[in-house]
Design an enzyme around this catalytic site. Sequence first.
Site, PDB file in Angstrom:
ATOM      1  CD  GLU A 160      -2.485   1.774   0.315  1.00 25.63           C
ATOM      2  OE1 GLU A 160      -3.337   1.023  -0.181  1.00 25.63           O
ATOM      3  OE2 GLU A 160      -2.250   2.930  -0.136  1.00 25.63           O
TER       4      GLU A 160
ATOM      5  CG  ASN B 202     -11.440   6.417  -3.600  1.00 27.17           C
ATOM      6  OD1 ASN B 202     -10.917   7.319  -2.947  1.00 27.17           O
ATOM      7  ND2 ASN B 202     -11.526   6.457  -4.910  1.00 27.17           N
TER       8      ASN B 202
ATOM      9  N   GLY C   1     -19.438   5.789   1.512  1.00 24.38           N
ATOM     10  CA  GLY C   1     -20.565   5.529   2.413  1.00 24.38           C
ATOM     11  C   GLY C   1     -20.636   4.061   2.816  1.00 24.38           C
TER      12      GLY C   1
ATOM     13  CB  ALA D 181       3.313  -1.371  -6.659  1.00 23.79           C
TER      14      ALA D 181
ATOM     15  CG  ASP E  45       0.102   4.870  -8.888  1.00 20.53           C
ATOM     16  OD1 ASP E  45      -0.404   5.907  -9.348  1.00 20.53           O
ATOM     17  OD2 ASP E  45       0.798   4.848  -7.848  1.00 20.53           O
TER      18      ASP E  45
ATOM     19  NE  ARG F 296     -23.596   7.703  -6.940  1.00 23.58           N
ATOM     20  CZ  ARG F 296     -22.788   6.930  -6.265  1.00 23.58           C
ATOM     21  NH1 ARG F 296     -21.606   6.624  -6.755  1.00 23.58           N
ATOM     22  NH2 ARG F 296     -23.121   6.442  -5.098  1.00 23.58           N
TER      23      ARG F 296
ATOM     24  CG  HIS G  28     -16.392   4.923  -9.579  1.00 22.95           C
ATOM     25  ND1 HIS G  28     -16.198   4.098  -8.489  1.00 22.95           N
ATOM     26  CD2 HIS G  28     -16.238   4.121 -10.669  1.00 22.95           C
ATOM     27  CE1 HIS G  28     -15.944   2.867  -8.899  1.00 22.95           C
ATOM     28  NE2 HIS G  28     -15.965   2.858 -10.230  1.00 22.95           N
TER      29      HIS G  28
ATOM     30  CD  GLU H 112     -12.597   4.101  -8.412  1.00 24.69           C
ATOM     31  OE1 GLU H 112     -12.531   4.003  -7.167  1.00 24.69           O
ATOM     32  OE2 GLU H 112     -12.697   5.192  -9.002  1.00 24.69           O
TER      33      GLU H 112
ATOM     34  CB  ALA I 173     -18.103   1.147  -5.682  1.00 22.12           C
TER      35      ALA I 173
END
Length: 594
Positions: free
Chosen positions: A172, A180, A185, A296, A364, A423, A533, A562, A577
């Site tokens: 990480e 995210n 939510g 990474a 990335d 959305r 998103h 994602e 998601a």
Amino acid sequence: MRTQTTKLLSVVLILCLVFSLSACGSTDKTASKSEGTVKEIGVGNGKHGDIKVEVTFADGKITNVDVLEQKENEVLAEPVYTQLKDSVIQANSATVDAISGSTATSKGYLEAIQDAITKSGLTLAAVTAVGSSKSKEETEQTFDVVVIGAGGAGFSSAIEVKKAGASVVILEKMPTVGGNTLISGGEMNAPNTWVQQSLGIKDDTPELFYQDTLKGGDNLGKPEMVKILAEQALASAEWLRDEIKVEFLPDHLFQFGGHSRKRALIPVGHTGAELIKKLKAKTDELQIPVKTSMKAEKLLTDANGRVNAVEATSKDGQKITFHANKGVVIATGGFGSNVEMRKKYNPVLDESYMSTDTPGTTGDGIVMAQEIKAGITNMENIQTYPICNPKTGVISLVADSRFDGAILINQGGQRFVEELERRDVISKAILAQEGKYAYQLWNQRIADIGKTIEAHQDEYDQLVKDGLLYKANTIEEAAEFFKIDPKTLQNTVNKVNAYAKTGKDLDFKHRSGLVSLEQGPYYIQKAVPSVHHTMGGLVIDKDTRVLDESGKIIAGLYAAGEVTGVVHGANRLGGNAIADIITFGRISGQTITK
Ligand code: ADP
């Protein structure tokens, strides 16, 4: 001032009792207080209110910092109370760099320490820079699987790998885990859940969910991938509930825009923190190493083009190669925080848009995979979330009252869109209004259904403080606060009340039926759309294997979440998601260990 002086005097007095009188007689404060242990309390302002610490000083040095009170996000605060604490002790100062991704909490924590230092009256000894006390990483490490990214997809993948008996590491790049997923939510769509059953919703099916999702993405999602999502979402939700011990509200669901049924499970606390907290606890229980601040940089391949390692850089700039016997899973999330990348694929979404995303969301994984010729798709499809903070771009979770009946109005006091539209549709409609913003209006009756204010009290308080949300007794008062014409707003509300009675919204066909706004008090909140998103990304097959530009499998390379581009098409529906990242994250872990 008075309190400070009194406090200072009492510290000196206590010191006099504890230490020798001769030392107290000294005029040199540093000397007088440097001979024993002193504890002092300090307070700073964090992201969610005051952070209260107790700092221990001995011999002119900070030797410990204990947090006494705080309300910060548990996951984001973790490195602050551990890594940042170490930095403070090592530097013997509160002037150290904040933890990236946890800046507000870091700031409050350092402020509290500084407050304690000031109150102690001590002059801290300067320290010469010392190297990191952290033991160096091995530069070559080998696991069966290397997972890149500690969000929902990465955690789910790694847990499945370990459960299958293989070794796995998660890399990480941020000091904190969660991506995210953490700040979302956390709601998750699934048909036929235990909550639907207890609410008497009996007519939902994977087929309906599939149709809604495919249609919601303008049929640009890959049907076979959407089918997997729709058919496995329930199993994913049950896995979260039973294996990971995620707690969902037992009696409330959201119906996000574009869904024909109420089917979004809501985690307790109404945020992804519940998911990440529990996923992280599971990885700890399974002893899966999670290497934070480990970025990474490059995928390595063997002579046959099979991906067999990841080159990464640690916080200290150390280059480390993580060899992967079975393969690598890319779970690096989207690219919403990378303005240049956004502009490359969709020039409209330039720097004039803020983003709801975490800073690690920079695409990335897509770039790394493209370097070895991975295929990408749907890159131009970038979603804005319609109701975000006009000052920070952060998604408003208080405004989830929209799913319980809140309406949207413009500066002219008129509704302009169906509030449960997709959305992208709502965002576009807001941007077409004067000033490119909207107001969300609801009353206590709606507030009492979803209790979004109680769930996000700190966000509510901040919005009120910033003049972006106002609680009013009457519609007139609500209108006046934001300089909306009160008569027009009252007319709009009268119409809503009439439509609520008949169950028919003659203006915008509100799909779950409007709620009467006859009774106050009222809440009115200003909002703008913000990049949320990125639907596009790597092309994967149904087993989450990454495909190259010509559609062939890249051996040893998998992707989920994602970072992939084949599920949501033109537009991701709310609550999809989490269903996506858990479902395909798990599949990647299962496939790679087969
Ligand atoms: P998803 O919802 O797909 O799981 P998230 O945004 O929740 O995605 O998580 C993705 C995680 O990947 C984030 O925590 C992000 O910081 C991390 N990440 C992104 N790029 C890299 C990288 N180059 N190396 C390691 N981690 C990365």
